[in-house]
Design a protein around this motif. Structure first.
Motif, PDB file in Angstrom:
ATOM      1  N   GLY A 286      47.152  19.656 -32.652  1.00 43.10           N
ATOM      2  CA  GLY A 286      46.427  20.911 -32.535  1.00 43.10           C
ATOM      3  C   GLY A 286      44.917  20.758 -32.501  1.00 43.10           C
ATOM      4  N   ASN A 287      44.215  21.895 -32.654  1.00 40.59           N
ATOM      5  CA  ASN A 287      42.751  21.936 -32.655  1.00 40.59           C
ATOM      6  C   ASN A 287      42.287  22.751 -33.859  1.00 40.59           C
ATOM      7  OD1 ASN A 287      42.030  20.645 -29.956  1.00 40.59           O
ATOM      8  ND2 ASN A 287      43.458  22.237 -29.306  1.00 40.59           N
ATOM      9  N   PHE A 288      42.781  22.359 -35.037  1.00 41.95           N
ATOM     10  CA  PHE A 288      42.596  23.161 -36.236  1.00 41.95           C
ATOM     11  C   PHE A 288      41.145  23.519 -36.525  1.00 41.95           C
ATOM     12  CE2 PHE A 288      41.439  22.605 -40.789  1.00 41.95           C
ATOM     13  CZ  PHE A 288      41.693  23.914 -41.182  1.00 41.95           C
ATOM     14  N   LEU A 289      40.267  22.524 -36.676  1.00 46.01           N
ATOM     15  CA  LEU A 289      38.890  22.813 -37.081  1.00 46.01           C
ATOM     16  C   LEU A 289      38.169  23.698 -36.069  1.00 46.01           C
ATOM     17  CD1 LEU A 289      37.743  19.395 -38.608  1.00 46.01           C
ATOM     18  CD2 LEU A 289      38.028  21.565 -39.820  1.00 46.01           C
ATOM     19  N   LYS A 290      38.338  23.416 -34.806  1.00 45.77           N
ATOM     20  CA  LYS A 290      37.699  24.223 -33.768  1.00 45.77           C
ATOM     21  C   LYS A 290      38.256  25.639 -33.773  1.00 45.77           C
ATOM     22  CE  LYS A 290      37.019  24.554 -28.759  1.00 45.77           C
ATOM     23  NZ  LYS A 290      37.315  23.926 -27.438  1.00 45.77           N
ATOM     24  N   ASP A 291      39.581  25.757 -33.820  1.00 48.27           N
ATOM     25  CA  ASP A 291      40.205  27.078 -33.774  1.00 48.27           C
ATOM     26  C   ASP A 291      39.859  27.906 -35.007  1.00 48.27           C
ATOM     27  OD1 ASP A 291      41.366  26.461 -31.358  1.00 48.27           O
ATOM     28  OD2 ASP A 291      43.340  26.009 -32.197  1.00 48.27           O
ATOM     29  N   MET A 292      40.041  27.331 -36.193  1.00 52.23           N
ATOM     30  CA  MET A 292      39.851  28.100 -37.418  1.00 52.23           C
ATOM     31  C   MET A 292      38.392  28.492 -37.612  1.00 52.23           C
ATOM     32  SD  MET A 292      41.518  29.531 -39.933  1.00 52.23           S
ATOM     33  CE  MET A 292      43.069  28.675 -40.271  1.00 52.23           C
ATOM     34  N   SER A 293      37.460  27.575 -37.350  1.00 47.23           N
ATOM     35  CA  SER A 293      36.044  27.933 -37.489  1.00 47.23           C
ATOM     36  C   SER A 293      35.669  29.026 -36.499  1.00 47.23           C
ATOM     37  CB  SER A 293      35.155  26.697 -37.296  1.00 47.23           C
ATOM     38  OG  SER A 293      35.324  26.124 -36.014  1.00 47.23           O
ATOM     39  N   GLY A 294      36.262  28.982 -35.317  1.00 48.43           N
ATOM     40  CA  GLY A 294      36.016  30.027 -34.322  1.00 48.43           C
ATOM     41  C   GLY A 294      36.553  31.375 -34.765  1.00 48.43           C
ATOM     42  N   TRP A 295      37.765  31.386 -35.322  1.00 49.11           N
ATOM     43  CA  TRP A 295      38.351  32.648 -35.789  1.00 49.11           C
ATOM     44  C   TRP A 295      37.560  33.236 -36.950  1.00 49.11           C
ATOM     45  CZ3 TRP A 295      43.702  29.862 -35.808  1.00 49.11           C
ATOM     46  CH2 TRP A 295      44.194  29.790 -34.496  1.00 49.11           C
ATOM     47  N   ILE A 296      37.026  32.377 -37.805  1.00 55.93           N
ATOM     48  CA  ILE A 296      36.199  32.856 -38.913  1.00 55.93           C
ATOM     49  C   ILE A 296      34.922  33.484 -38.358  1.00 55.93           C
ATOM     50  CG2 ILE A 296      34.801  32.155 -40.891  1.00 55.93           C
ATOM     51  CD1 ILE A 296      36.936  29.984 -41.438  1.00 55.93           C
ATOM     52  N   ASN A 297      34.274  32.811 -37.419  1.00 57.89           N
ATOM     53  CA  ASN A 297      33.034  33.334 -36.836  1.00 57.89           C
ATOM     54  C   ASN A 297      33.263  34.631 -36.077  1.00 57.89           C
ATOM     55  OD1 ASN A 297      31.558  31.158 -37.825  1.00 57.89           O
ATOM     56  ND2 ASN A 297      31.820  29.940 -35.961  1.00 57.89           N
ATOM     57  N   GLU A 298      34.452  34.769 -35.487  1.00 60.16           N
ATOM     58  CA  GLU A 298      34.773  35.987 -34.729  1.00 60.16           C
ATOM     59  C   GLU A 298      35.219  37.128 -35.645  1.00 60.16           C
ATOM     60  OE1 GLU A 298      37.797  34.809 -31.968  1.00 60.16           O
ATOM     61  OE2 GLU A 298      36.541  33.244 -31.084  1.00 60.16           O
ATOM     62  N   GLY A 299      35.424  36.824 -36.912  1.00 62.87           N
ATOM     63  CA  GLY A 299      35.865  37.858 -37.840  1.00 62.87           C
ATOM     64  C   GLY A 299      37.366  38.075 -37.863  1.00 62.87           C
ATOM     65  N   LYS A 300      38.110  37.234 -37.165  1.00 65.56           N
ATOM     66  CA  LYS A 300      39.568  37.373 -37.160  1.00 65.56           C
ATOM     67  C   LYS A 300      40.186  36.881 -38.459  1.00 65.56           C
ATOM     68  CE  LYS A 300      40.305  37.005 -32.147  1.00 65.56           C
ATOM     69  NZ  LYS A 300      40.962  36.206 -31.078  1.00 65.56           N
ATOM     70  N   VAL A 301      39.527  35.907 -39.089  1.00 68.70           N
ATOM     71  CA  VAL A 301      40.001  35.367 -40.370  1.00 68.70           C
ATOM     72  C   VAL A 301      38.929  35.600 -41.432  1.00 68.70           C
ATOM     73  CG1 VAL A 301      40.579  33.261 -41.650  1.00 68.70           C
ATOM     74  CG2 VAL A 301      41.517  33.625 -39.368  1.00 68.70           C
ATOM     75  N   LYS A 302      39.321  36.265 -42.517  1.00 68.65           N
ATOM     76  CA  LYS A 302      38.422  36.494 -43.644  1.00 68.65           C
ATOM     77  C   LYS A 302      38.639  35.395 -44.673  1.00 68.65           C
ATOM     78  CE  LYS A 302      38.628  41.547 -43.105  1.00 68.65           C
ATOM     79  NZ  LYS A 302      39.622  41.559 -42.004  1.00 68.65           N
ATOM     80  N   VAL A 303      37.550  34.886 -45.222  1.00 64.37           N
ATOM     81  CA  VAL A 303      37.614  33.809 -46.210  1.00 64.37           C
ATOM     82  C   VAL A 303      37.611  34.411 -47.617  1.00 64.37           C
ATOM     83  CG1 VAL A 303      36.466  31.784 -47.154  1.00 64.37           C
ATOM     84  CG2 VAL A 303      36.479  32.177 -44.670  1.00 64.37           C
ATOM     85  N   GLU A 304      38.644  34.098 -48.390  1.00 65.59           N
ATOM     86  CA  GLU A 304      38.767  34.583 -49.770  1.00 65.59           C
ATOM     87  C   GLU A 304      38.670  33.393 -50.723  1.00 65.59           C
ATOM     88  OE1 GLU A 304      39.629  37.611 -52.773  1.00 65.59           O
ATOM     89  OE2 GLU A 304      38.983  37.691 -50.667  1.00 65.59           O
ATOM     90  N   GLU A 305      37.705  33.452 -51.645  1.00 66.45           N
ATOM     91  CA  GLU A 305      37.486  32.348 -52.581  1.00 66.45           C
ATOM     92  C   GLU A 305      37.205  32.882 -53.983  1.00 66.45           C
ATOM     93  OE1 GLU A 305      35.292  29.036 -49.755  1.00 66.45           O
ATOM     94  OE2 GLU A 305      34.167  30.840 -50.308  1.00 66.45           O
ATOM     95  N   THR A 306      37.616  32.109 -54.985  1.00 66.22           N
ATOM     96  CA  THR A 306      37.268  32.379 -56.381  1.00 66.22           C
ATOM     97  C   THR A 306      36.534  31.155 -56.904  1.00 66.22           C
ATOM     98  OG1 THR A 306      39.228  33.776 -56.713  1.00 66.22           O
ATOM     99  CG2 THR A 306      38.140  32.909 -58.679  1.00 66.22           C
ATOM    100  N   PHE A 307      35.338  31.363 -57.451  1.00 68.79           N
ATOM    101  CA  PHE A 307      34.498  30.233 -57.849  1.00 68.79           C
ATOM    102  C   PHE A 307      34.462  30.034 -59.363  1.00 68.79           C
ATOM    103  CE2 PHE A 307      32.706  31.494 -53.728  1.00 68.79           C
ATOM    104  CZ  PHE A 307      32.696  30.258 -53.080  1.00 68.79           C
ATOM    105  N   VAL A 308      34.450  28.765 -59.745  1.00 67.66           N
ATOM    106  CA  VAL A 308      34.230  28.345 -61.123  1.00 67.66           C
ATOM    107  C   VAL A 308      33.107  27.318 -61.077  1.00 67.66           C
ATOM    108  CG1 VAL A 308      35.217  27.197 -63.135  1.00 67.66           C
ATOM    109  CG2 VAL A 308      36.640  28.730 -61.761  1.00 67.66           C
ATOM    110  N   ASP A 309      32.136  27.427 -61.975  1.00 66.30           N
ATOM    111  CA  ASP A 309      30.968  26.552 -61.930  1.00 66.30           C
ATOM    112  C   ASP A 309      31.018  25.457 -62.984  1.00 66.30           C
ATOM    113  OD1 ASP A 309      29.560  27.770 -59.770  1.00 66.30           O
ATOM    114  OD2 ASP A 309      29.004  29.420 -61.093  1.00 66.30           O
ATOM    115  N   GLY A 310      30.751  24.217 -62.532  1.00 64.58           N
ATOM    116  CA  GLY A 310      30.665  23.077 -63.435  1.00 64.58           C
ATOM    117  C   GLY A 310      31.882  22.188 -63.398  1.00 64.58           C
ATOM    118  N   VAL A 311      31.671  20.883 -63.174  1.00 64.65           N
ATOM    119  CA  VAL A 311      32.794  19.947 -63.095  1.00 64.65           C
ATOM    120  C   VAL A 311      33.602  19.940 -64.381  1.00 64.65           C
ATOM    121  CG1 VAL A 311      31.411  17.978 -63.866  1.00 64.65           C
ATOM    122  CG2 VAL A 311      33.443  17.588 -62.464  1.00 64.65           C
TER     123      VAL A 311
END
Length: 336
Positions: A286-311
């Motif tokens: 496939g072309n995962f990195l190209k496809d997924m980064s493109g979909w994110i930039n186009e707004g088709k895929v929303k990025v959901e993250e939960t952050f914790v700070d400190g190793v």
């Protein structure tokens, strides 16, 4: 610090150790700084005694960071990367490291503020969702898809991909009303099932049939246990199941086995396939990195993250994956 064969791991099972790093970058080598570390359920298996002769070892998993110095022609100072490496904040990478592990370049796809995508939507979870949905399940327009752990790092992406690939009905299971609301409002799921209100595979099957009385065409498996049994029970002719995780049994010393009638799969032409992300993450398929980064930039895929700070918070973040009251959604990220 030691093996944990069963039960929930705790922060006391881990320790942070400081070591000295030689800062001499020889020819072909490059010095990196890890800026984010991944927190993933599959790492639970590495704590079990069957995976080594000693309990004390450095945790290794998916990370993302930046090149600080380089004498390697393929990697420049300032390059962003994702990789599978030990959880150590600074590391000297040699050509031998590159032969033995996976590195993927993120330069041009992320910046300092979005680097965490390298362990999420542009890393293992993203490539798992991409490969499992597109190449393993092979969706057709008008079909019905069921996804377990739908609010998680992989599940939320599968649901989003399904909607713009033309899947008619996308059903997700997750824990609690807030997560059920989230997957419908943000990730495009048509229906949500709160697994905490379901006590058996039969009850879960009934919930699935309430959404589509004819059953499901595809199941994306992240959980195992009763989720698999329920999905298989209402899998249509030519139905497909993609298995990438079974978090419900990761804390068991001996995982319980699902029972299926394989003879029923002959004339229904059903298919069950396990897989891992690496062929898509490395670009072999496939072309995962190209496809997924493109979909994110186009707004088709929303990025959901939960952050914790400190190793030092990585152990607590990891242990939270296995508690039913966990409130994180999407990719759980430790910012170093």
């Amino acid at each position: 610090k030691h093996f944990v064969d069963s039960g929930n791991p705790t922060a006391d099972d881990f320790e942070i150790v400081e070591t000295e790093l030689k800062n001499e970058v020889g020819e072909g080598n490059f010095l990196i700084q890890i800026q984010v570390m991944s927190v993933d359920p599959y790492l639970r298996g590495t704590l079990k005694s069957k995976n080594g002769s000693e309990g004390r070892k450095v945790m290794t998993g998916f990370v993302a960071g930046k090149v600080l110095q380089s004498k390697n022609s393929d990697w420049k100072q300032g390059d962003f990367f994702g990789a599978a490496l030990p959880f150590s904040t600074f590391q000297l990478i040699t050509p031998m490291h590159l032969e033995k592990t996976s590195f993927w370049k993120l330069t041009g796809m992320v910046d300092e503020t979005t680097l965490s995508r390298g362990i999420g939507a542009l890393g293992m979870p993203g490539s798992t969702a991409y490969g499992g949905f597109i190449d393993i399940l092979k969706p057709n327009e008008g079909e019905t898809l069921f996804v377990s752990a739908a609010s998680g790092a992989v599940g939320n992406l599968v649901g989003q991909l399904a909607k713009f690939f033309g899947v008619k009905t996308v059903i997700g299971s997750c824990g609690g009303p807030e997560k059920c609301k989230l997957i419908k409002e943000k990730f495009g799921y048509d229906a949500a099932i709160d697994y905490k209100t379901v006590k058996s595979a039969k009850e879960l099957e009934a919930k699935l049939r309430e959404v589509d009385g004819e059953g499901i065409d595809m199941y994306f498996e992240n959980v195992g246990g009763m989720h698999f049994d329920a999905a298989f029970s209402c899998l249509k002719t030519k139905g497909r199941i993609a298995i990438c995780g079974t978090i419900s049994n990761y804390n068991d010393a001996q995982a319980p086995k699902n029972e299926i009638d394989i003879s029923s799969m002959i004339y229904t032409a059903q298919r069950i396939e396990g897989f891992v992300c690496m062929p898509w993450l490395t670009g072999a398929k496939g072309n995962f990195l190209k496809d997924m980064s493109g979909w994110i930039n186009e707004g088709k895929v929303k990025v959901e993250e939960t952050f914790v700070d400190g190793v030092e918070q990585w152990p607590n973040a990891f242990c939270s994956l296995f508690t039913s009251g966990s409130s994180h959604t999407g990719k759980l990220v430790v910012r170093v």
